[in-house]
Design an enzyme around this catalytic site. Structure first.
Site, PDB file in Angstrom:
ATOM      1  N   THR A 183      15.775 -22.688  42.290  1.00 39.52           N
ATOM      2  CA  THR A 183      15.069 -22.382  43.538  1.00 39.52           C
ATOM      3  C   THR A 183      15.100 -20.903  43.910  1.00 39.52           C
ATOM      4  OG1 THR A 183      17.107 -22.734  44.771  1.00 39.52           O
ATOM      5  CG2 THR A 183      15.632 -24.648  44.511  1.00 39.52           C
ATOM      6  N   HIS A 232      10.579  -3.694  55.022  1.00 36.95           N
ATOM      7  CA  HIS A 232      11.353  -3.849  56.257  1.00 36.95           C
ATOM      8  C   HIS A 232      12.853  -4.026  56.010  1.00 36.95           C
ATOM      9  CE1 HIS A 232       7.743  -5.282  58.937  1.00 36.95           C
ATOM     10  NE2 HIS A 232       7.480  -4.199  58.249  1.00 36.95           N
ATOM     11  N   ASP A 242      20.202 -18.459  35.748  1.00 38.08           N
ATOM     12  CA  ASP A 242      20.989 -19.572  35.215  1.00 38.08           C
ATOM     13  C   ASP A 242      20.101 -20.363  34.250  1.00 38.08           C
ATOM     14  OD1 ASP A 242      19.376 -21.198  36.795  1.00 38.08           O
ATOM     15  OD2 ASP A 242      21.023 -22.112  37.922  1.00 38.08           O
ATOM     16  N   HIS A 265      13.557   0.075  60.977  1.00 35.60           N
ATOM     17  CA  HIS A 265      14.097  -0.847  59.972  1.00 35.60           C
ATOM     18  C   HIS A 265      15.443  -0.337  59.437  1.00 35.60           C
ATOM     19  CE1 HIS A 265      10.350  -2.910  60.298  1.00 35.60           C
ATOM     20  NE2 HIS A 265       9.677  -1.847  59.910  1.00 35.60           N
ATOM     21  N   CYS A 287      16.938 -18.706  39.600  1.00 35.00           N
ATOM     22  CA  CYS A 287      17.602 -19.965  39.267  1.00 35.00           C
ATOM     23  C   CYS A 287      16.547 -21.046  39.514  1.00 35.00           C
ATOM     24  CB  CYS A 287      18.900 -20.160  40.045  1.00 35.00           C
ATOM     25  SG  CYS A 287      18.757 -20.267  41.842  1.00 35.00           S
TER      26      CYS A 287
HETATM   27  C1  RB5 Z   1      20.753 -25.842  38.753  1.00 32.73           C
HETATM   28  O1  RB5 Z   1      20.463 -27.171  38.423  1.00 32.73           O
HETATM   29  C2  RB5 Z   1      20.234 -25.547  40.147  1.00 32.73           C
HETATM   30  O2  RB5 Z   1      21.024 -26.151  41.097  1.00 32.73           O
HETATM   31  C3  RB5 Z   1      20.193 -24.040  40.355  1.00 32.73           C
HETATM   32  O3  RB5 Z   1      19.391 -23.457  39.390  1.00 32.73           O
HETATM   33  C4  RB5 Z   1      19.649 -23.533  41.681  1.00 32.73           C
HETATM   34  O4  RB5 Z   1      18.419 -24.106  41.987  1.00 32.73           O
HETATM   35  C5  RB5 Z   1      20.572 -23.504  42.821  1.00 32.73           C
HETATM   36  O5  RB5 Z   1      20.266 -22.943  43.886  1.00 32.73           O
END
Ligand code: RB5
Length: 150
Positions: free
Chosen positions: A67, A98, A8, A133, A65
């Site tokens: 996180t 695994h 994203d 596994h 993204c």
């Molecule tokens: C976008 O701002 C952010 O929410 C997205 O990139 C991500 O971290 C969501 O899990």
């Protein structure tokens, strides 16, 4: 080898660097992500990469993204996808050995580019160990099958 990549807006710059890193290794990359300065919603990208992986149009997927969490959650809604979000290479290696993770995910707001490359390498270079596994992966598959009929 051919991999799908997706991101994203939070990870557009990192995606470019990772794509280039993969292509330098001779890996074909199919890009489902958004470009710098574009805005996009991570569930759309996670679904698209998840479908390409589940349909075996590619050998695996890499998702990014902010996180790595949201985009992996979306990909994991596709039956047959095992997307692992990792912030260090040991988990990435074990996700293949695994869990036979067919998608690796990480966050551009969590890890730097050098750690991201280490995560990618750990996942790419590891081999699924099978045995006990495989039995556990079969149990995950059975969850998907049961859900279809509930
Ligand atoms: C976008 O701002 C952010 O929410 C997205 O990139 C991500 O971290 C969501 O899990």
């Amino acid at each position: 080898m051919k991999l799908a990549i997706g991101n994203d807006h939070a990870a557009a710059e990192m995606k470019i660097e990772i794509q280039q890193y993969l292509e330098e290794k001779g890996i074909d990359v199919v890009d489902f992500g958004c470009a710098p300065k574009e805005k996009c919603d991570y569930p759309v990208i996670g679904e698209a990469v998840g479908k390409a992986v589940a349909a075996r149009q590619v050998d695996g997927g890499i998702l990014m993204c902010g996180t790595g969490i949201g985009i992996s959650l979306a990909a994991n809604k596709i039956a047959g996808v095992r997307a692992a979000v990792c912030s260090e290479p040991t988990s990435a290696r074990l996700s293949r050995q695994h869990n036979n993770a067919n998608i690796i995910a990480f966050g551009a707001r969590i890890v730097g580019i050098e750690t991201a490359k280490e995560i990618v390498d750990a996942w790419l270079n590891a081999q699924f160990e099978g045995g006990r596994h495989q039995r556990r992966i079969d149990l995950i598959h059975q969850i998907e099958e049961r859900q279809k009929h509930e």
